[in-house]
Design a protein around this motif. Structure first.
Motif, PDB file in Angstrom:
ATOM      1  N   MET A   1       0.836  -1.174   0.000  1.00  0.00           N
ATOM      2  CA  MET A   1       0.000   0.000   0.000  1.00  0.00           C
ATOM      3  C   MET A   1       0.891   1.251   0.000  1.00  0.00           C
ATOM      4  O   MET A   1       1.908   1.288   0.682  1.00  0.00           O
ATOM      5  N   ILE A   2       0.504   2.229  -0.773  1.00  0.00           N
ATOM      6  CA  ILE A   2       1.218   3.506  -0.794  1.00  0.00           C
ATOM      7  C   ILE A   2       0.389   4.516  -0.023  1.00  0.00           C
ATOM      8  O   ILE A   2      -0.825   4.602  -0.196  1.00  0.00           O
ATOM      9  N   ARG A   3       1.071   5.269   0.822  1.00  0.00           N
ATOM     10  CA  ARG A   3       0.393   6.304   1.605  1.00  0.00           C
ATOM     11  C   ARG A   3       1.362   7.460   1.824  1.00  0.00           C
ATOM     12  O   ARG A   3       2.561   7.344   1.620  1.00  0.00           O
ATOM     13  N   LYS A   4       0.798   8.579   2.267  1.00  0.00           N
ATOM     14  CA  LYS A   4       1.622   9.751   2.583  1.00  0.00           C
ATOM     15  C   LYS A   4       2.504   9.471   3.801  1.00  0.00           C
ATOM     16  O   LYS A   4       2.121   8.744   4.705  1.00  0.00           O
ATOM     17  N   PHE A   5       3.655  10.042   3.781  1.00  0.00           N
ATOM     18  CA  PHE A   5       4.618   9.993   4.872  1.00  0.00           C
ATOM     19  C   PHE A   5       4.011  10.578   6.151  1.00  0.00           C
ATOM     20  O   PHE A   5       3.294  11.573   6.097  1.00  0.00           O
ATOM     21  N   LYS A   6       4.295   9.940   7.276  1.00  0.00           N
ATOM     22  CA  LYS A   6       3.904  10.453   8.591  1.00  0.00           C
ATOM     23  C   LYS A   6       5.172  10.659   9.411  1.00  0.00           C
ATOM     24  O   LYS A   6       6.164   9.947   9.207  1.00  0.00           O
ATOM     25  N   PRO A   7       5.171  11.599  10.347  1.00  0.00           N
ATOM     26  CA  PRO A   7       6.383  11.867  11.143  1.00  0.00           C
ATOM     27  C   PRO A   7       6.977  10.617  11.805  1.00  0.00           C
ATOM     28  O   PRO A   7       8.197  10.495  11.898  1.00  0.00           O
TER      29      PRO A   7
ATOM     30  N   ASP B   1      21.739  14.258   8.785  1.00  0.00           N
ATOM     31  CA  ASP B   1      20.951  15.172   9.619  1.00  0.00           C
ATOM     32  C   ASP B   1      20.205  16.214   8.794  1.00  0.00           C
ATOM     33  O   ASP B   1      19.031  16.492   9.058  1.00  0.00           O
ATOM     34  N   SER B   2      20.868  16.787   7.786  1.00  0.00           N
ATOM     35  CA  SER B   2      20.186  17.814   6.989  1.00  0.00           C
ATOM     36  C   SER B   2      19.048  17.210   6.163  1.00  0.00           C
ATOM     37  O   SER B   2      17.988  17.822   6.022  1.00  0.00           O
ATOM     38  N   VAL B   3      19.245  15.997   5.642  1.00  0.00           N
ATOM     39  CA  VAL B   3      18.168  15.340   4.901  1.00  0.00           C
ATOM     40  C   VAL B   3      17.005  15.032   5.834  1.00  0.00           C
ATOM     41  O   VAL B   3      15.839  15.247   5.487  1.00  0.00           O
ATOM     42  N   GLN B   4      17.310  14.571   7.028  1.00  0.00           N
ATOM     43  CA  GLN B   4      16.264  14.256   7.992  1.00  0.00           C
ATOM     44  C   GLN B   4      15.442  15.501   8.333  1.00  0.00           C
ATOM     45  O   GLN B   4      14.228  15.428   8.486  1.00  0.00           O
ATOM     46  N   GLU B   5      16.076  16.648   8.415  1.00  0.00           N
ATOM     47  CA  GLU B   5      15.358  17.902   8.696  1.00  0.00           C
ATOM     48  C   GLU B   5      14.495  18.326   7.508  1.00  0.00           C
ATOM     49  O   GLU B   5      13.386  18.819   7.697  1.00  0.00           O
ATOM     50  N   GLN B   6      15.002  18.154   6.296  1.00  0.00           N
ATOM     51  CA  GLN B   6      14.310  18.622   5.099  1.00  0.00           C
ATOM     52  C   GLN B   6      13.231  17.668   4.610  1.00  0.00           C
ATOM     53  O   GLN B   6      12.278  18.086   3.950  1.00  0.00           O
ATOM     54  N   LEU B   7      13.367  16.405   4.930  1.00  0.00           N
ATOM     55  CA  LEU B   7      12.464  15.382   4.410  1.00  0.00           C
ATOM     56  C   LEU B   7      10.981  15.693   4.632  1.00  0.00           C
ATOM     57  O   LEU B   7      10.192  15.608   3.693  1.00  0.00           O
ATOM     58  N   PRO B   8      10.571  16.085   5.826  1.00  0.00           N
ATOM     59  CA  PRO B   8       9.135  16.340   6.028  1.00  0.00           C
ATOM     60  C   PRO B   8       8.583  17.498   5.193  1.00  0.00           C
ATOM     61  O   PRO B   8       7.377  17.617   5.028  1.00  0.00           O
ATOM     62  N   GLU B   9       9.455  18.338   4.640  1.00  0.00           N
ATOM     63  CA  GLU B   9       9.006  19.453   3.810  1.00  0.00           C
ATOM     64  C   GLU B   9       8.673  19.009   2.388  1.00  0.00           C
ATOM     65  O   GLU B   9       8.006  19.720   1.654  1.00  0.00           O
ATOM     66  N   ALA B  10       9.156  17.832   1.999  1.00  0.00           N
ATOM     67  CA  ALA B  10       8.921  17.326   0.646  1.00  0.00           C
ATOM     68  C   ALA B  10       7.605  16.553   0.600  1.00  0.00           C
ATOM     69  O   ALA B  10       6.988  16.270   1.624  1.00  0.00           O
ATOM     70  N   GLU B  11       7.192  16.223  -0.597  1.00  0.00           N
ATOM     71  CA  GLU B  11       6.013  15.385  -0.827  1.00  0.00           C
ATOM     72  C   GLU B  11       6.520  13.943  -0.839  1.00  0.00           C
ATOM     73  O   GLU B  11       7.133  13.499  -1.806  1.00  0.00           O
ATOM     74  N   ILE B  12       6.309  13.232   0.254  1.00  0.00           N
ATOM     75  CA  ILE B  12       6.857  11.883   0.414  1.00  0.00           C
ATOM     76  C   ILE B  12       5.719  10.870   0.477  1.00  0.00           C
ATOM     77  O   ILE B  12       4.729  11.073   1.184  1.00  0.00           O
ATOM     78  N   TYR B  13       5.897   9.777  -0.252  1.00  0.00           N
ATOM     79  CA  TYR B  13       4.968   8.656  -0.209  1.00  0.00           C
ATOM     80  C   TYR B  13       5.760   7.405   0.132  1.00  0.00           C
ATOM     81  O   TYR B  13       6.850   7.192  -0.404  1.00  0.00           O
ATOM     82  N   VAL B  14       5.217   6.601   1.022  1.00  0.00           N
ATOM     83  CA  VAL B  14       5.891   5.370   1.436  1.00  0.00           C
ATOM     84  C   VAL B  14       5.111   4.161   0.931  1.00  0.00           C
ATOM     85  O   VAL B  14       3.887   4.206   0.794  1.00  0.00           O
ATOM     86  N   TYR B  15       5.857   3.114   0.640  1.00  0.00           N
ATOM     87  CA  TYR B  15       5.280   1.821   0.292  1.00  0.00           C
ATOM     88  C   TYR B  15       5.378   0.974   1.541  1.00  0.00           C
ATOM     89  O   TYR B  15       6.466   0.728   2.045  1.00  0.00           O
ATOM     90  N   GLU B  16       4.229   0.564   2.045  1.00  0.00           N
ATOM     91  CA  GLU B  16       4.169  -0.111   3.330  1.00  0.00           C
ATOM     92  C   GLU B  16       3.523  -1.479   3.180  1.00  0.00           C
ATOM     93  O   GLU B  16       2.572  -1.639   2.422  1.00  0.00           O
ATOM     94  N   GLU B  17       4.043  -2.443   3.915  1.00  0.00           N
ATOM     95  CA  GLU B  17       3.459  -3.788   3.968  1.00  0.00           C
ATOM     96  C   GLU B  17       3.210  -4.160   5.415  1.00  0.00           C
ATOM     97  O   GLU B  17       3.973  -3.785   6.303  1.00  0.00           O
ATOM     98  N   GLU B  18       2.160  -4.913   5.629  1.00  0.00           N
ATOM     99  CA  GLU B  18       1.930  -5.496   6.953  1.00  0.00           C
ATOM    100  C   GLU B  18       2.864  -6.696   7.059  1.00  0.00           C
ATOM    101  O   GLU B  18       2.894  -7.530   6.177  1.00  0.00           O
ATOM    102  N   THR B  19       3.639  -6.767   8.126  1.00  0.00           N
ATOM    103  CA  THR B  19       4.577  -7.880   8.234  1.00  0.00           C
ATOM    104  C   THR B  19       4.505  -8.569   9.579  1.00  0.00           C
ATOM    105  O   THR B  19       3.662  -9.395   9.807  1.00  0.00           O
ATOM    106  N   GLU B  20       5.361  -8.161  10.478  1.00  0.00           N
ATOM    107  CA  GLU B  20       5.540  -8.858  11.738  1.00  0.00           C
ATOM    108  C   GLU B  20       4.277  -8.842  12.590  1.00  0.00           C
ATOM    109  O   GLU B  20       3.613  -7.837  12.706  1.00  0.00           O
ATOM    110  N   LYS B  21       4.002  -9.967  13.174  1.00  0.00           N
ATOM    111  CA  LYS B  21       2.851 -10.065  14.065  1.00  0.00           C
ATOM    112  C   LYS B  21       3.356  -9.947  15.502  1.00  0.00           C
ATOM    113  O   LYS B  21       4.174 -10.730  15.949  1.00  0.00           O
ATOM    114  N   LYS B  22       2.880  -8.945  16.199  1.00  0.00           N
ATOM    115  CA  LYS B  22       3.244  -8.722  17.599  1.00  0.00           C
ATOM    116  C   LYS B  22       1.962  -8.532  18.385  1.00  0.00           C
ATOM    117  O   LYS B  22       1.172  -7.650  18.070  1.00  0.00           O
TER     118      LYS B  22
END
Length: 154
Positions: free
Chosen positions: A1-7, A38-59
């Motif tokens: 699933m693709i979704r918007k980046f969250k903090p 560090d600079s990328v980590q600071e700037q990243l939330p300012e960009a339009e980021i989408y993540v590809y996420e999978e359900e994996t580990e069962k806890k």
């Protein structure tokens, strides 16, 4: 699933970013990427980021989502597609690129010429080389590549 980046995604995304850059750009000393972390980590939330996420580990009877890759856009500039090393060659990069194509009529990106796998990938996915240059910071030759959607196709 693709979704918007969250903090709360930042740590997984940054690890994929660092590992991906070090592995794909073995012609650039790893210290370069580590010094930009560090600079990328600071700037990243300012960009339009989408993540590809999978359900994996069962806890505790709950599925824990795992980020397998992400794509970053800054306006009509594709800043990068990164896929976790264990999830490469599974279509995740193409899925992320197709997602961006669906949201943008056109975009450009820069890719190091020595990153031949990425150049082949982008060419195969319909991007074209529009210019050759040199990255100012690394002094490595690169290409500007562009995607113009279905313009001109009837």
């Amino acid at each position: 699933m693709i979704r918007k980046f969250k903090p709360e995604d930042i740590h997984q995304v940054m690890q994929i970013w660092l590992d991906g850059n070090v592995e794909a750009h073995d012609f650039i000393d790893a210290s370069y990427w580590k010094s930009h972390y560090d600079s990328v980590q600071e700037q990243l939330p300012e960009a339009e980021i989408y993540v590809y996420e999978e359900e994996t580990e069962k806890k505790d009877e709950m599925q824990t989502p795992a980020i397998r890759g992400f794509v970053g856009m800054a306006g009509d500039y594709l800043a990068g597609i990164f896929v976790d090393r264990r999830s490469r060659s599974m279509g995740i990069g193409k899925t992320l690129l197709d997602y961006v194509k669906g949201k943008h009529d056109s975009f450009s990106l820069n890719v190091y010429q020595k990153n031949e796998a990425a150049v082949r990938f982008y060419l195969r996915e319909g991007l074209t080389i529009s210019a050759e240059g040199t990255d100012e910071e690394t002094k490595e030759p690169d290409y500007m590549m562009t995607w113009c959607g279905n313009q001109g196709v009837f």
